[in-house]
Design a protein around this motif. Structure first.
Motif, PDB file in Angstrom:
ATOM      1  N   MET A   1       0.803  -1.189   0.000  1.00 36.73           N
ATOM      2  CA  MET A   1       0.000   0.000   0.000  1.00 36.73           C
ATOM      3  C   MET A   1       0.850   1.259   0.000  1.00 36.73           C
ATOM      4  SD  MET A   1      -3.171  -0.840   2.449  1.00 36.73           S
ATOM      5  CE  MET A   1      -3.460  -2.545   2.763  1.00 36.73           C
ATOM      6  N   GLN A   2       2.126   1.103  -0.220  1.00 36.95           N
ATOM      7  CA  GLN A   2       3.001   2.261  -0.214  1.00 36.95           C
ATOM      8  C   GLN A   2       3.561   2.567  -1.594  1.00 36.95           C
ATOM      9  OE1 GLN A   2       5.869   1.365   2.783  1.00 36.95           O
ATOM     10  NE2 GLN A   2       4.443   1.708   4.443  1.00 36.95           N
ATOM     11  N   ASN A   3       3.067   1.879  -2.605  1.00 37.93           N
ATOM     12  CA  ASN A   3       3.496   2.139  -3.977  1.00 37.93           C
ATOM     13  C   ASN A   3       2.593   3.231  -4.542  1.00 37.93           C
ATOM     14  OD1 ASN A   3       4.241   2.107  -6.636  1.00 37.93           O
ATOM     15  ND2 ASN A   3       4.363  -0.114  -6.770  1.00 37.93           N
ATOM     16  N   TYR A   4       2.959   4.481  -4.270  1.00 38.76           N
ATOM     17  CA  TYR A   4       2.098   5.612  -4.601  1.00 38.76           C
ATOM     18  C   TYR A   4       1.933   5.804  -6.100  1.00 38.76           C
ATOM     19  CZ  TYR A   4       2.709   6.454   0.323  1.00 38.76           C
ATOM     20  OH  TYR A   4       2.728   6.298   1.682  1.00 38.76           O
ATOM     21  N   SER A   5       2.952   5.489  -6.880  1.00 36.63           N
ATOM     22  CA  SER A   5       2.808   5.629  -8.332  1.00 36.63           C
ATOM     23  C   SER A   5       1.800   4.612  -8.871  1.00 36.63           C
ATOM     24  CB  SER A   5       4.155   5.473  -9.032  1.00 36.63           C
ATOM     25  OG  SER A   5       4.717   4.207  -8.760  1.00 36.63           O
ATOM     26  N   LEU A   6       1.776   3.411  -8.311  1.00 30.46           N
ATOM     27  CA  LEU A   6       0.797   2.410  -8.720  1.00 30.46           C
ATOM     28  C   LEU A   6      -0.607   2.818  -8.288  1.00 30.46           C
ATOM     29  CD1 LEU A   6       0.077  -0.331  -9.955  1.00 30.46           C
ATOM     30  CD2 LEU A   6       0.600  -1.367  -7.733  1.00 30.46           C
ATOM     31  N   LEU A   7      -0.751   3.289  -7.056  1.00 28.74           N
ATOM     32  CA  LEU A   7      -2.051   3.746  -6.573  1.00 28.74           C
ATOM     33  C   LEU A   7      -2.570   4.900  -7.429  1.00 28.74           C
ATOM     34  CD1 LEU A   7      -1.473   3.646  -2.715  1.00 28.74           C
ATOM     35  CD2 LEU A   7      -2.849   2.060  -4.069  1.00 28.74           C
ATOM     36  N   SER A   8      -1.684   5.797  -7.808  1.00 33.00           N
ATOM     37  CA  SER A   8      -2.056   6.928  -8.651  1.00 33.00           C
ATOM     38  C   SER A   8      -2.516   6.464 -10.025  1.00 33.00           C
ATOM     39  CB  SER A   8      -0.864   7.876  -8.763  1.00 33.00           C
ATOM     40  OG  SER A   8      -1.178   8.965  -9.562  1.00 33.00           O
ATOM     41  N   GLU A   9      -1.811   5.520 -10.603  1.00 34.86           N
ATOM     42  CA  GLU A   9      -2.173   4.987 -11.923  1.00 34.86           C
ATOM     43  C   GLU A   9      -3.518   4.266 -11.869  1.00 34.86           C
ATOM     44  OE1 GLU A   9      -1.902   4.663 -15.863  1.00 34.86           O
ATOM     45  OE2 GLU A   9      -0.425   5.685 -14.619  1.00 34.86           O
ATOM     46  N   ILE A  10      -3.758   3.516 -10.798  1.00 32.11           N
ATOM     47  CA  ILE A  10      -5.049   2.840 -10.614  1.00 32.11           C
ATOM     48  C   ILE A  10      -6.159   3.879 -10.503  1.00 32.11           C
ATOM     49  CG2 ILE A  10      -6.414   1.432  -9.019  1.00 32.11           C
ATOM     50  CD1 ILE A  10      -3.777  -0.055  -8.365  1.00 32.11           C
ATOM     51  N   GLY A  11      -5.877   4.956  -9.805  1.00 35.99           N
ATOM     52  CA  GLY A  11      -6.860   6.023  -9.664  1.00 35.99           C
ATOM     53  C   GLY A  11      -7.221   6.671 -10.984  1.00 35.99           C
ATOM     54  N   ARG A  12      -6.240   6.843 -11.845  1.00 38.03           N
ATOM     55  CA  ARG A  12      -6.497   7.471 -13.144  1.00 38.03           C
ATOM     56  C   ARG A  12      -7.105   6.506 -14.156  1.00 38.03           C
ATOM     57  NH1 ARG A  12      -1.422   9.968 -12.013  1.00 38.03           N
ATOM     58  NH2 ARG A  12      -0.378   8.392 -13.258  1.00 38.03           N
ATOM     59  N   SER A  13      -6.962   5.207 -13.926  1.00 45.22           N
ATOM     60  CA  SER A  13      -7.443   4.224 -14.902  1.00 45.22           C
ATOM     61  C   SER A  13      -8.962   4.151 -14.990  1.00 45.22           C
ATOM     62  CB  SER A  13      -6.899   2.835 -14.555  1.00 45.22           C
ATOM     63  OG  SER A  13      -7.579   2.303 -13.428  1.00 45.22           O
ATOM     64  N   GLY A  14      -9.640   4.407 -13.888  1.00 46.22           N
ATOM     65  CA  GLY A  14     -11.096   4.314 -13.882  1.00 46.22           C
ATOM     66  C   GLY A  14     -11.620   2.901 -13.715  1.00 46.22           C
ATOM     67  N   CYS A  15     -10.730   1.915 -13.722  1.00 44.33           N
ATOM     68  CA  CYS A  15     -11.146   0.527 -13.520  1.00 44.33           C
ATOM     69  C   CYS A  15     -11.418   0.284 -12.034  1.00 44.33           C
ATOM     70  CB  CYS A  15     -10.050  -0.425 -13.981  1.00 44.33           C
ATOM     71  SG  CYS A  15      -9.729  -0.350 -15.730  1.00 44.33           S
ATOM     72  N   PRO A  16     -12.351  -0.625 -11.713  1.00 42.07           N
ATOM     73  CA  PRO A  16     -12.593  -0.942 -10.302  1.00 42.07           C
ATOM     74  C   PRO A  16     -11.315  -1.449  -9.635  1.00 42.07           C
ATOM     75  CG  PRO A  16     -14.303  -1.882 -11.674  1.00 42.07           C
ATOM     76  CD  PRO A  16     -13.249  -1.350 -12.595  1.00 42.07           C
ATOM     77  N   ALA A  17     -11.100  -1.026  -8.393  1.00 43.96           N
ATOM     78  CA  ALA A  17      -9.897  -1.405  -7.661  1.00 43.96           C
ATOM     79  C   ALA A  17     -10.284  -2.190  -6.411  1.00 43.96           C
ATOM     80  CB  ALA A  17      -9.111  -0.165  -7.258  1.00 43.96           C
ATOM     81  N   LEU A  18      -9.649  -3.338  -6.211  1.00 44.68           N
ATOM     82  CA  LEU A  18      -9.851  -4.147  -5.017  1.00 44.68           C
ATOM     83  C   LEU A  18      -8.607  -4.010  -4.149  1.00 44.68           C
ATOM     84  CD1 LEU A  18     -11.395  -6.321  -3.390  1.00 44.68           C
ATOM     85  CD2 LEU A  18     -10.190  -8.024  -4.746  1.00 44.68           C
ATOM     86  N   LEU A  19      -8.762  -3.407  -2.979  1.00 47.30           N
ATOM     87  CA  LEU A  19      -7.648  -3.240  -2.043  1.00 47.30           C
ATOM     88  C   LEU A  19      -7.798  -4.267  -0.940  1.00 47.30           C
ATOM     89  CD1 LEU A  19      -7.233   0.597  -1.482  1.00 47.30           C
ATOM     90  CD2 LEU A  19      -5.652  -0.952  -2.592  1.00 47.30           C
ATOM     91  N   LYS A  20      -6.820  -5.146  -0.815  1.00 49.80           N
ATOM     92  CA  LYS A  20      -6.845  -6.149   0.246  1.00 49.80           C
ATOM     93  C   LYS A  20      -5.820  -5.750   1.297  1.00 49.80           C
ATOM     94  CE  LYS A  20      -6.470 -11.055   1.186  1.00 49.80           C
ATOM     95  NZ  LYS A  20      -6.237 -12.379   0.610  1.00 49.80           N
ATOM     96  N   ARG A  21      -6.285  -5.648   2.534  1.00 53.21           N
ATOM     97  CA  ARG A  21      -5.398  -5.255   3.629  1.00 53.21           C
ATOM     98  C   ARG A  21      -4.440  -6.395   3.931  1.00 53.21           C
ATOM     99  NH1 ARG A  21      -5.190  -4.826   9.506  1.00 53.21           N
ATOM    100  NH2 ARG A  21      -6.921  -6.266   9.726  1.00 53.21           N
TER     101      ARG A  21
END
Length: 70
Positions: A1-21
């Motif tokens: 959960m600390q890969n901010y560039s990946l999180l940012s790219e997921i945010g811009r993609s518009g695809c549903p995101a599943l975050l597992k703790r």
């Protein structure tokens, strides 16, 4: 959960995101990662708790995601 560039790219993609703790991640870290995705414009975020083994007794560190206000 600390890969901010990946999180940012997921945010811009518009695809549903599943975050597992992760087992060692806190609920705050999970919510912050979701917030990061939401801030990039993706409103399709699903939060998931880690699976617990059925043979083990309940663990006190589990959180109740239903208690998080939306």
């Amino acid at each position: 959960m600390q890969n901010y560039s990946l999180l940012s790219e997921i945010g811009r993609s518009g695809c549903p995101a599943l975050l597992k703790r992760g087992i060692s991640s806190t609920l705050d870290e999970l919510l912050m990662a979701a917030e990061y995705i939401l801030s990039e414009g993706n409103e399709s975020v699903i939060l998931c708790e880690p699976e617990s083994a059925r043979s083990r007794p309940p663990i006190g560190s589990r959180s109740n995601l239903m208690a998080v206000p939306v």
